[in-house]
Design a protein around this motif. Structure first.
Motif, PDB file in Angstrom:
ATOM      1  N   THR A   1      69.760  72.914  60.733  1.00  0.00           N
ATOM      2  CA  THR A   1      69.000  72.437  61.895  1.00  0.00           C
ATOM      3  C   THR A   1      68.499  73.625  62.706  1.00  0.00           C
ATOM      4  O   THR A   1      69.235  74.594  62.931  1.00  0.00           O
ATOM      5  CB  THR A   1      69.860  71.536  62.795  1.00  0.00           C
ATOM      6  OG1 THR A   1      70.324  70.423  62.022  1.00  0.00           O
ATOM      7  CG2 THR A   1      69.065  71.030  63.988  1.00  0.00           C
TER       8      THR A   1
ATOM      9  N   ILE B   1      67.162  74.709  66.361  1.00  0.00           N
ATOM     10  CA  ILE B   1      67.153  74.325  67.772  1.00  0.00           C
ATOM     11  C   ILE B   1      66.320  75.352  68.537  1.00  0.00           C
ATOM     12  O   ILE B   1      66.595  76.554  68.475  1.00  0.00           O
ATOM     13  CB  ILE B   1      68.580  74.274  68.361  1.00  0.00           C
ATOM     14  CG1 ILE B   1      69.446  73.296  67.568  1.00  0.00           C
ATOM     15  CG2 ILE B   1      68.538  73.895  69.834  1.00  0.00           C
ATOM     16  CD1 ILE B   1      70.896  73.258  68.022  1.00  0.00           C
TER      17      ILE B   1
ATOM     18  N   SER C   1      64.430  71.307  71.825  1.00  0.00           N
ATOM     19  CA  SER C   1      63.975  70.446  70.736  1.00  0.00           C
ATOM     20  C   SER C   1      64.782  70.752  69.484  1.00  0.00           C
ATOM     21  O   SER C   1      65.233  71.886  69.280  1.00  0.00           O
ATOM     22  CB  SER C   1      62.482  70.648  70.453  1.00  0.00           C
ATOM     23  OG  SER C   1      62.240  71.957  69.987  1.00  0.00           O
ATOM     24  N   LEU C   2      64.967  69.720  68.667  1.00  0.00           N
ATOM     25  CA  LEU C   2      65.715  69.855  67.412  1.00  0.00           C
ATOM     26  C   LEU C   2      64.774  69.659  66.240  1.00  0.00           C
ATOM     27  O   LEU C   2      63.969  68.714  66.228  1.00  0.00           O
ATOM     28  CB  LEU C   2      66.835  68.813  67.325  1.00  0.00           C
ATOM     29  CG  LEU C   2      67.907  68.819  68.397  1.00  0.00           C
ATOM     30  CD1 LEU C   2      68.940  67.726  68.109  1.00  0.00           C
ATOM     31  CD2 LEU C   2      68.584  70.169  68.475  1.00  0.00           C
ATOM     32  N   GLY C   3      64.905  70.539  65.256  1.00  0.00           N
ATOM     33  CA  GLY C   3      64.157  70.374  64.028  1.00  0.00           C
ATOM     34  C   GLY C   3      65.133  70.237  62.870  1.00  0.00           C
ATOM     35  O   GLY C   3      65.756  71.226  62.462  1.00  0.00           O
TER      36      GLY C   3
ATOM     37  N   MET D   1      57.851  73.677  59.512  1.00  0.00           N
ATOM     38  CA  MET D   1      58.992  73.122  60.232  1.00  0.00           C
ATOM     39  C   MET D   1      59.114  73.754  61.620  1.00  0.00           C
ATOM     40  O   MET D   1      59.371  73.063  62.617  1.00  0.00           O
ATOM     41  CB  MET D   1      60.275  73.359  59.435  1.00  0.00           C
ATOM     42  CG  MET D   1      61.529  72.848  60.104  1.00  0.00           C
ATOM     43  SD  MET D   1      62.991  73.104  59.045  1.00  0.00           S
ATOM     44  CE  MET D   1      64.300  72.649  60.178  1.00  0.00           C
TER      45      MET D   1
ATOM     46  N   THR E   1      58.630  71.814  65.305  1.00  0.00           N
ATOM     47  CA  THR E   1      59.713  71.836  66.302  1.00  0.00           C
ATOM     48  C   THR E   1      59.233  72.448  67.608  1.00  0.00           C
ATOM     49  O   THR E   1      59.590  71.977  68.700  1.00  0.00           O
ATOM     50  CB  THR E   1      60.916  72.629  65.760  1.00  0.00           C
ATOM     51  OG1 THR E   1      61.273  72.135  64.468  1.00  0.00           O
ATOM     52  CG2 THR E   1      62.117  72.517  66.683  1.00  0.00           C
ATOM     53  N   ASP E   2      58.410  73.484  67.529  1.00  0.00           N
ATOM     54  CA  ASP E   2      57.894  74.150  68.725  1.00  0.00           C
ATOM     55  C   ASP E   2      56.931  73.240  69.478  1.00  0.00           C
ATOM     56  O   ASP E   2      56.947  73.188  70.727  1.00  0.00           O
ATOM     57  CB  ASP E   2      57.199  75.450  68.319  1.00  0.00           C
ATOM     58  CG  ASP E   2      56.833  76.309  69.513  1.00  0.00           C
ATOM     59  OD1 ASP E   2      57.715  76.573  70.352  1.00  0.00           O
ATOM     60  OD2 ASP E   2      55.657  76.697  69.623  1.00  0.00           O
TER      61      ASP E   2
ATOM     62  N   ALA F   1      57.002  70.006  69.488  1.00  0.00           N
ATOM     63  CA  ALA F   1      57.830  68.978  70.142  1.00  0.00           C
ATOM     64  C   ALA F   1      58.451  69.521  71.416  1.00  0.00           C
ATOM     65  O   ALA F   1      58.556  68.813  72.432  1.00  0.00           O
ATOM     66  CB  ALA F   1      58.909  68.513  69.174  1.00  0.00           C
TER      67      ALA F   1
ATOM     68  N   CYS G   1      63.160  65.595  69.107  1.00  0.00           N
ATOM     69  CA  CYS G   1      63.636  65.771  67.736  1.00  0.00           C
ATOM     70  C   CYS G   1      62.483  65.576  66.752  1.00  0.00           C
ATOM     71  O   CYS G   1      61.612  64.720  66.954  1.00  0.00           O
ATOM     72  CB  CYS G   1      64.728  64.761  67.396  1.00  0.00           C
ATOM     73  SG  CYS G   1      66.212  64.925  68.406  1.00  0.00           S
ATOM     74  N   VAL G   2      62.500  66.357  65.676  1.00  0.00           N
ATOM     75  CA  VAL G   2      61.554  66.189  64.575  1.00  0.00           C
ATOM     76  C   VAL G   2      62.309  66.297  63.259  1.00  0.00           C
ATOM     77  O   VAL G   2      63.361  66.928  63.175  1.00  0.00           O
ATOM     78  CB  VAL G   2      60.421  67.249  64.607  1.00  0.00           C
ATOM     79  CG1 VAL G   2      59.572  67.117  65.865  1.00  0.00           C
ATOM     80  CG2 VAL G   2      60.999  68.662  64.512  1.00  0.00           C
TER      81      VAL G   2
END
Length: 256
Positions: free
Chosen positions: A125, A127, A218-220, A232, A236-237, A239, A253-254
């Motif tokens: 993940t 973050i 944000s979480l990817g 990816m 995430t960025d 979001a 989250c994405v």
């Protein structure tokens, strides 16, 4: 006759050998005879060989001591060189202000994790977070105060990660990232991110002043739908930026 008397009187002319002179001459003759006649040539050869062996052993021991000292010096120098190289590698991969990983190390690790996951490895993940009012801290309290806040944030990120598999990085300015490995449980990662956000919301004290710098996160989650690590990261960025400029509360989250 008178001349001989005068010569004898003055100590000139032949002198009668003294008893000790005759004794020394006899000893010398006996010594030469003993050396040449009484000693077995084999004995002389063995004695010579033994003497040479003793000399060689002394030289060998001396050379061994020198070589040992030189070897120890080389080992010590190599250890010092290895330590220096490790330190340089660490510095090359660390952020100078916070001590977290720098962007270079983050990008390498992120790309490696994405490639490994794509080959069937463990999921991971990404973050991303940045501070909401960091510019205000700099403008009002000065850049020294801003640097102190960044250092405090880095300490809190390290403590939050604890013994989890992963690390924190500073990407630049007030932007940070955390990579977590083996994140099979998405809810556990979401709980970690929420806890991290709460920790970062706590005030910072700098020279008697209380500073507040909350964060957006944000979480990817890794997904095979992402064609590359870059895709990816960008998702995430985006979001993170959308969430930061909205009035929404919580974490974006994405990839989930």
């Amino acid at each position: 006759m008178g001349a001989r008397k005068n010569a004898a009187k003055n100590g000139v002319g032949h002198r009668r050998p003294a008893p000790c002179d005759r004794l020394n001459a006899n000893c010398s003759l006996h010594y030469r005879a003993w050396r040449t006649d009484d000693i077995d040539p084999t004995f002389l050869y063995n004695a010579t060989v033994l003497r040479q062996n003793v000399i060689l052993q002394r030289k060998f021991r001396s050379a061994y001591r020198v070589a040992t000292r030189n070897a120890e010096d080389i080992i010590n120098k190599n250890q010092e060189l290895e330590a220096a190289q490790m330190r340089l590698a660490e510095l090359a991969n660390s952020d100078f202000l916070t001590g977290l990983a720098n962007r270079r190390r983050f990008e390498q690790s992120f790309a490696n994790a994405f490639g490994a996951a794509g080959l069937g490895g463990s999921p991971f993940t990404l973050i991303l977070l940045d501070l909401d009012n960091f510019k205000q801290v700099n403008d009002v309290h000065g850049h020294d105060a801003g640097d102190a806040v960044l250092q405090h944030v880095a300490v809190r990120i390290r403590k939050a990660i604890g013994d989890r598999a992963g690390f924190g990085a500073r990407l630049g300015g007030d932007e940070f990232a955390v990579l977590l490995w083996e994140t099979f449980d998405g809810s556990d990662v979401a709980a970690f991110a929420a806890e991290l956000q709460d920790i970062l919301a706590l005030p910072h004290v700098y020279r008697g002043e209380t500073l507040v710098a909350r964060s957006s996160i944000s979480l990817g989650f890794y997904s095979a739908a992402f064609s590359s690590a870059s895709e990816m990261f960008v998702a995430t960025d985006k979001a993170l930026m959308s969430h930061k400029h909205s009035d929404e509360i919580g974490i974006a989250c994405v990839g989930a």
